[in-house]
Design a protein around this motif. Structure first.
Motif, PDB file in Angstrom:
ATOM      1  N   ARG A   5       0.839  -1.203   0.000  1.00 41.59           N
ATOM      2  CA  ARG A   5       0.000   0.000   0.000  1.00 41.59           C
ATOM      3  C   ARG A   5       0.870   1.247   0.000  1.00 41.59           C
ATOM      4  O   ARG A   5       0.620   2.210  -0.746  1.00 41.59           O
ATOM      5  CB  ARG A   5      -0.930   0.024   1.199  1.00 41.59           C
ATOM      6  N   ALA A   6       1.914   1.247   0.800  1.00 45.14           N
ATOM      7  CA  ALA A   6       2.794   2.412   0.880  1.00 45.14           C
ATOM      8  C   ALA A   6       3.528   2.651  -0.438  1.00 45.14           C
ATOM      9  O   ALA A   6       3.659   3.801  -0.883  1.00 45.14           O
ATOM     10  CB  ALA A   6       3.799   2.220   2.018  1.00 45.14           C
ATOM     11  N   ARG A   7       4.001   1.569  -1.088  1.00 51.03           N
ATOM     12  CA  ARG A   7       4.703   1.723  -2.368  1.00 51.03           C
ATOM     13  C   ARG A   7       3.780   2.283  -3.440  1.00 51.03           C
ATOM     14  O   ARG A   7       4.158   3.185  -4.200  1.00 51.03           O
ATOM     15  CB  ARG A   7       5.274   0.379  -2.833  1.00 51.03           C
ATOM     16  N   VAL A   8       2.571   1.738  -3.531  1.00 51.64           N
ATOM     17  CA  VAL A   8       1.642   2.182  -4.558  1.00 51.64           C
ATOM     18  C   VAL A   8       1.191   3.615  -4.294  1.00 51.64           C
ATOM     19  O   VAL A   8       1.087   4.434  -5.214  1.00 51.64           O
ATOM     20  CB  VAL A   8       0.442   1.224  -4.658  1.00 51.64           C
ATOM     21  N   THR A   9       0.942   3.950  -3.039  1.00 53.59           N
ATOM     22  CA  THR A   9       0.523   5.310  -2.697  1.00 53.59           C
ATOM     23  C   THR A   9       1.608   6.318  -3.048  1.00 53.59           C
ATOM     24  O   THR A   9       1.325   7.404  -3.583  1.00 53.59           O
ATOM     25  CB  THR A   9       0.171   5.410  -1.201  1.00 53.59           C
ATOM     26  N   GLU A  10       2.867   5.974  -2.801  1.00 55.54           N
ATOM     27  CA  GLU A  10       3.970   6.866  -3.151  1.00 55.54           C
ATOM     28  C   GLU A  10       4.066   7.024  -4.665  1.00 55.54           C
ATOM     29  O   GLU A  10       4.340   8.122  -5.168  1.00 55.54           O
ATOM     30  CB  GLU A  10       5.282   6.330  -2.582  1.00 55.54           C
ATOM     31  N   HIS A  11       3.838   5.943  -5.401  1.00 58.14           N
ATOM     32  CA  HIS A  11       3.856   6.039  -6.858  1.00 58.14           C
ATOM     33  C   HIS A  11       2.748   6.974  -7.338  1.00 58.14           C
ATOM     34  O   HIS A  11       2.970   7.796  -8.240  1.00 58.14           O
ATOM     35  CB  HIS A  11       3.680   4.656  -7.480  1.00 58.14           C
ATOM     36  N   VAL A  12       1.568   6.864  -6.766  1.00 58.51           N
ATOM     37  CA  VAL A  12       0.462   7.754  -7.132  1.00 58.51           C
ATOM     38  C   VAL A  12       0.831   9.203  -6.831  1.00 58.51           C
ATOM     39  O   VAL A  12       0.598  10.106  -7.648  1.00 58.51           O
ATOM     40  CB  VAL A  12      -0.824   7.347  -6.395  1.00 58.51           C
ATOM     41  N   ARG A  13       1.412   9.440  -5.674  1.00 57.46           N
ATOM     42  CA  ARG A  13       1.776  10.808  -5.285  1.00 57.46           C
ATOM     43  C   ARG A  13       2.758  11.420  -6.281  1.00 57.46           C
ATOM     44  O   ARG A  13       2.628  12.592  -6.659  1.00 57.46           O
ATOM     45  CB  ARG A  13       2.387  10.807  -3.879  1.00 57.46           C
ATOM     46  N   ARG A  14       3.696  10.618  -6.772  1.00 68.07           N
ATOM     47  CA  ARG A  14       4.747  11.143  -7.643  1.00 68.07           C
ATOM     48  C   ARG A  14       4.347  11.178  -9.118  1.00 68.07           C
ATOM     49  O   ARG A  14       4.782  12.066  -9.851  1.00 68.07           O
ATOM     50  CB  ARG A  14       6.007  10.287  -7.487  1.00 68.07           C
TER      51      ARG A  14
END
Length: 378
Positions: free
Chosen positions: A293-302
């Motif tokens: 979840r953290a990896r995907v959320t960071e990808h979305v943010r960037r």
């Protein structure tokens, strides 16, 4: 039981497609499903799968084109749309959009290469930093509705459909096979087609198949993947988004409009093969991986500024993969095993059913790359 009777095990996309094609050809067919068609704990539920043409290999692009024809025929017979036209986008250094475009050009698939600036102007909700491959003929597949349409067509052509019927044993007899379920239930059939998805690792060794066939079968990895729904920002609502595959050295992410799975509020985003390896669907936990979840959320943010980087819904799903990510459609001695898997099989459903029906009836051989020995090693 007549030797032409075909038992199809599993009513996901592959099994439903196989039953439809067999019944349409006039064969006696029984389709059995462990729970119900397009079950939520399987791989064919929900309304959102990507239909795209971009593959590095010509053979797959040609198969997508054939699958598109199959979907058009299925929609005609069903009387309603199963694909929602949606542009498909590939970008990132790992995708090599220019190389993918050359393959599409060779097959005659409509496409265009866009510069980063052109892509950002067209889809400002994407943070693009390199060339982008655009496939105007892309779509979103409604997987659950597709399964139900194919099951209905199988029934209309005379197939029997049994739900709540898990296969627990298959024995060879003098006339074919006896399949056994719980509560003492059994079915006799001349031929068996096993389309068990993530449950195949549990069943395969118990099938009465020659040792050579089982030894050649590729190792199947079943992953419990995670999918997250991120809300659209107001200026980029549902209907303005493409599907996309974004491949960076450290992560491969795919995204698509979430459809009714997410109340049309957001984009479904996931890391390809980012979940836990569980061995079999029977060992699925249903628990979302917090690190994923953290990896995907960071990808979305960037990389996806048109989304709010806070998931409002999440789920787990099953990916069953071979080492080469090719499918398996092969059989011997009256048993056909079908595993159109590796996270990219949904778009091929009507075609896979046709190929499986050909193999089961001896009408035609499968593509060489789908034979059991072909997908053992990448």
């Amino acid at each position: 039981m007549d030797g032409s009777h075909h038992l199809v095990v599993g009513a996901g996309l592959a099994g439903a497609a196989t039953a439809w094609h067999l019944a349409e050809r006039g064969h006696e067919v029984t389709l059995v499903e462990r729970t119900e068609p397009a079950a939520r704990d399987g791989s064919s539920h929900g309304s959102a799968r990507i239909f795209r043409y971009a593959y590095a290999e010509r053979e797959y692009v040609e198969m997508v084109a054939r699958a598109a024809e199959g979907f058009r025929e299925l929609e005609r017979l069903h009387g309603a749309a199963l694909l929602t036209p949606t542009p498909a986008v590939d970008h990132g250094p790992g995708r090599d959009p220019r190389a993918l475009a050359r393959v599409l050009q060779d097959v005659g698939v409509e496409h265009e290469l866009l510069s980063a600036g052109e892509a950002r102007a067209r889809w400002p909700q994407l943070a693009v930093d390199g060339e982008v491959l655009h496939q105007p003929g892309g779509a979103v597949v409604d997987a659950e509705s597709t399964v139900r349409a194919m099951v209905a067509l199988a029934r209309s052509n005379g197939a029997r459909v049994l739900t709540g019927w898990p296969l627990v044993g298959l024995e060879r007899t003098t006339t074919g096979f006896t399949a056994r379920s719980t509560r003492g239930r059994s079915i006799d059939a001349g031929h068996v087609v096993v389309c068990a998805g993530g449950w195949l690792p549990d069943l395969l060794g118990g099938l009465p198949l020659p040792n050579g066939f089982l030894e050649a079968f590729p190792a199947l990895e079943v992953r419990e993947e995670n999918a997250f729904h991120f809300p659209y920002r107001d200026e980029h609502p549902h209907g303005t988004w493409p599907t996309l595959i974004h491949e960076l050295p450290e992560i491969l992410v795919y995204a698509l409009p979430g459809g009714r799975d997410a109340d049309f509020r957001g984009q479904k985003v996931a890391e390809y093969k980012g979940g836990r390896s569980v061995g079999s669907a029977s060992r699925r936990s249903g628990t979302v991986d917090a690190a994923n979840r953290a990896r995907v959320t960071e990808h979305v943010r960037r990389h996806l500024p048109g989304l709010v980087p806070e998931p409002y819904a999440e789920t787990t799903c099953l990916f069953t993969s071979t080492p080469t990510e090719d499918f398996v459609v092969d059989g011997t001695d009256g048993i056909t095993v079908v595993s159109p898997c590796s996270g990219h099989g949904a778009k091929f459903a009507p075609l896979v059913g046709q190929i499986a029906a050909d193999v089961a009836t001896g009408t035609a051989a499968p593509p060489e790359r789908f034979r059991v020995g072909a997908a053992r090693t990448p």
